[in-house]
Design a protein around this motif. Sequence first.
Motif, PDB file in Angstrom:
ATOM      1  N   TYR A  31       0.827  -1.201   0.000  1.00 25.45           N
ATOM      2  CA  TYR A  31       0.000   0.000   0.000  1.00 25.45           C
ATOM      3  C   TYR A  31       0.866   1.258   0.000  1.00 25.45           C
ATOM      4  O   TYR A  31       1.869   1.353   0.731  1.00 25.45           O
ATOM      5  CB  TYR A  31      -0.900   0.024   1.237  1.00 25.45           C
ATOM      6  N   TYR A  33       0.293   5.743  -0.156  1.00 29.45           N
ATOM      7  CA  TYR A  33      -0.707   6.793   0.037  1.00 29.45           C
ATOM      8  C   TYR A  33      -0.079   8.168  -0.219  1.00 29.45           C
ATOM      9  O   TYR A  33       1.096   8.382   0.060  1.00 29.45           O
ATOM     10  CB  TYR A  33      -1.221   6.780   1.491  1.00 29.45           C
ATOM     11  N   LEU A  45      -6.271  12.532   2.901  1.00 33.59           N
ATOM     12  CA  LEU A  45      -5.866  11.570   1.883  1.00 33.59           C
ATOM     13  C   LEU A  45      -6.269  12.055   0.494  1.00 33.59           C
ATOM     14  O   LEU A  45      -7.424  12.416   0.262  1.00 33.59           O
ATOM     15  CB  LEU A  45      -6.506  10.214   2.178  1.00 33.59           C
ATOM     16  N   TYR A  48      -4.681   6.752  -3.037  1.00 28.87           N
ATOM     17  CA  TYR A  48      -3.859   5.681  -2.513  1.00 28.87           C
ATOM     18  C   TYR A  48      -3.806   4.536  -3.516  1.00 28.87           C
ATOM     19  O   TYR A  48      -4.587   4.494  -4.474  1.00 28.87           O
ATOM     20  CB  TYR A  48      -4.365   5.195  -1.144  1.00 28.87           C
ATOM     21  N   ALA A  97      -3.420  -2.929   4.720  1.00 33.25           N
ATOM     22  CA  ALA A  97      -4.236  -1.723   4.699  1.00 33.25           C
ATOM     23  C   ALA A  97      -3.989  -0.857   5.924  1.00 33.25           C
ATOM     24  O   ALA A  97      -3.879  -1.363   7.045  1.00 33.25           O
ATOM     25  CB  ALA A  97      -5.711  -2.087   4.615  1.00 33.25           C
ATOM     26  N   ALA A  98      -3.919   0.451   5.711  1.00 31.26           N
ATOM     27  CA  ALA A  98      -3.622   1.392   6.791  1.00 31.26           C
ATOM     28  C   ALA A  98      -4.675   1.356   7.878  1.00 31.26           C
ATOM     29  O   ALA A  98      -4.424   1.778   9.000  1.00 31.26           O
ATOM     30  CB  ALA A  98      -3.507   2.803   6.236  1.00 31.26           C
ATOM     31  N   SER A  99      -5.857   0.867   7.564  1.00 33.09           N
ATOM     32  CA  SER A  99      -6.925   0.832   8.553  1.00 33.09           C
ATOM     33  C   SER A  99      -6.603  -0.116   9.704  1.00 33.09           C
ATOM     34  O   SER A  99      -7.193  -0.024  10.767  1.00 33.09           O
ATOM     35  CB  SER A  99      -8.244   0.425   7.896  1.00 33.09           C
ATOM     36  N   THR A 100      -5.672  -1.010   9.508  1.00 32.96           N
ATOM     37  CA  THR A 100      -5.316  -1.944  10.568  1.00 32.96           C
ATOM     38  C   THR A 100      -3.812  -2.055  10.777  1.00 32.96           C
ATOM     39  O   THR A 100      -3.340  -2.930  11.466  1.00 32.96           O
ATOM     40  CB  THR A 100      -5.859  -3.352  10.266  1.00 32.96           C
ATOM     41  N   ASP A 101      -3.056  -1.179  10.170  1.00 32.78           N
ATOM     42  CA  ASP A 101      -1.610  -1.346  10.208  1.00 32.78           C
ATOM     43  C   ASP A 101      -0.937   0.012  10.329  1.00 32.78           C
ATOM     44  O   ASP A 101      -1.516   1.033   9.982  1.00 32.78           O
ATOM     45  CB  ASP A 101      -1.143  -2.054   8.944  1.00 32.78           C
ATOM     46  N   THR A 102       0.274  -0.007  10.795  1.00 28.72           N
ATOM     47  CA  THR A 102       1.064   1.213  10.887  1.00 28.72           C
ATOM     48  C   THR A 102       1.425   1.724   9.510  1.00 28.72           C
ATOM     49  O   THR A 102       1.818   0.951   8.625  1.00 28.72           O
ATOM     50  CB  THR A 102       2.361   0.921  11.656  1.00 28.72           C
ATOM     51  N   GLN A 103       1.297   3.015   9.329  1.00 30.92           N
ATOM     52  CA  GLN A 103       1.791   3.657   8.124  1.00 30.92           C
ATOM     53  C   GLN A 103       3.142   4.284   8.417  1.00 30.92           C
ATOM     54  O   GLN A 103       3.365   4.839   9.494  1.00 30.92           O
ATOM     55  CB  GLN A 103       0.830   4.760   7.666  1.00 30.92           C
ATOM     56  N   PHE A 105       5.690   7.186   7.045  1.00 31.77           N
ATOM     57  CA  PHE A 105       5.606   8.383   6.228  1.00 31.77           C
ATOM     58  C   PHE A 105       6.977   8.813   5.726  1.00 31.77           C
ATOM     59  O   PHE A 105       7.991   8.661   6.408  1.00 31.77           O
ATOM     60  CB  PHE A 105       5.001   9.535   7.033  1.00 31.77           C
TER      61      PHE A 105
END
Lengths: 114, 112
Positions: A31, A33, A45, A48, A97-103, A105
């Motif tokens: 992923y 973004y 956002l 992505y 997916a960022a919804s459940t994981d660290t992004q 940057f």
Amino acid sequence: DAGITQSPRHKVTETGTPVTLRCHQTENHRYMYWYRQDPGHGLRLIHYSYGVKDTDKGEVSDGYSVSRSKTEDFLLTLESATSSQTSVYFCAISEVAASTDTQYFGPGTRLTVL
Amino acid sequence: DQQVKQNSPSLSVQEGRISILNCDYTNSMFDYFLWYKKYPAEGPTFLISISSIKDKNEDGRFTVFLNKSAKHLSLHIVPSQPGDSAVYFCAASLTSYDKVIFGPGTSLSVIP
């Protein structure tokens, strides 16, 4: 540190000119973004990608397009820059997916549109 | 209309005291919450997260509390240190989607 670079780091351009920002990762994360950061709005956002050639719109996608032809590169294009697109742009990556994981940057690109 | 709100743009705290950063959200379907920290001229970095099935998560000096009925979460930093001075972003997501929604951020200053 996650291997994420953004180029250029700073850019000044004129209204109506096309601009392309590049995000490059060495982590092989699926992923990627693009966000913009503006005072009072936090991070919003833009677009992505969830795989090569697979992209989707975010909440502020008007005036922006993206492309991802390789896992490691995610390009953000302003077809015709406007002053409202003056902002700091951040690329982020995540393994799932960022919804459940660290992004993770990148360092950001400061874009000024005159 | 912002779905994730951080109503305090800034906060000042003495070194050694507790810092409490607050975050409210409007979408009751959010089921995962994160805090990111950002220093000037750098990208945000992940700090701590919490799932909606929990009401507290702790990691060293950082604790996040979640009150689902009030749609409110808070980040506690104890004790606060000058190096904690940064902008803190609250974020929320639906785990069935690919993206998160960020709040506008709170700038924390820890005074030595």
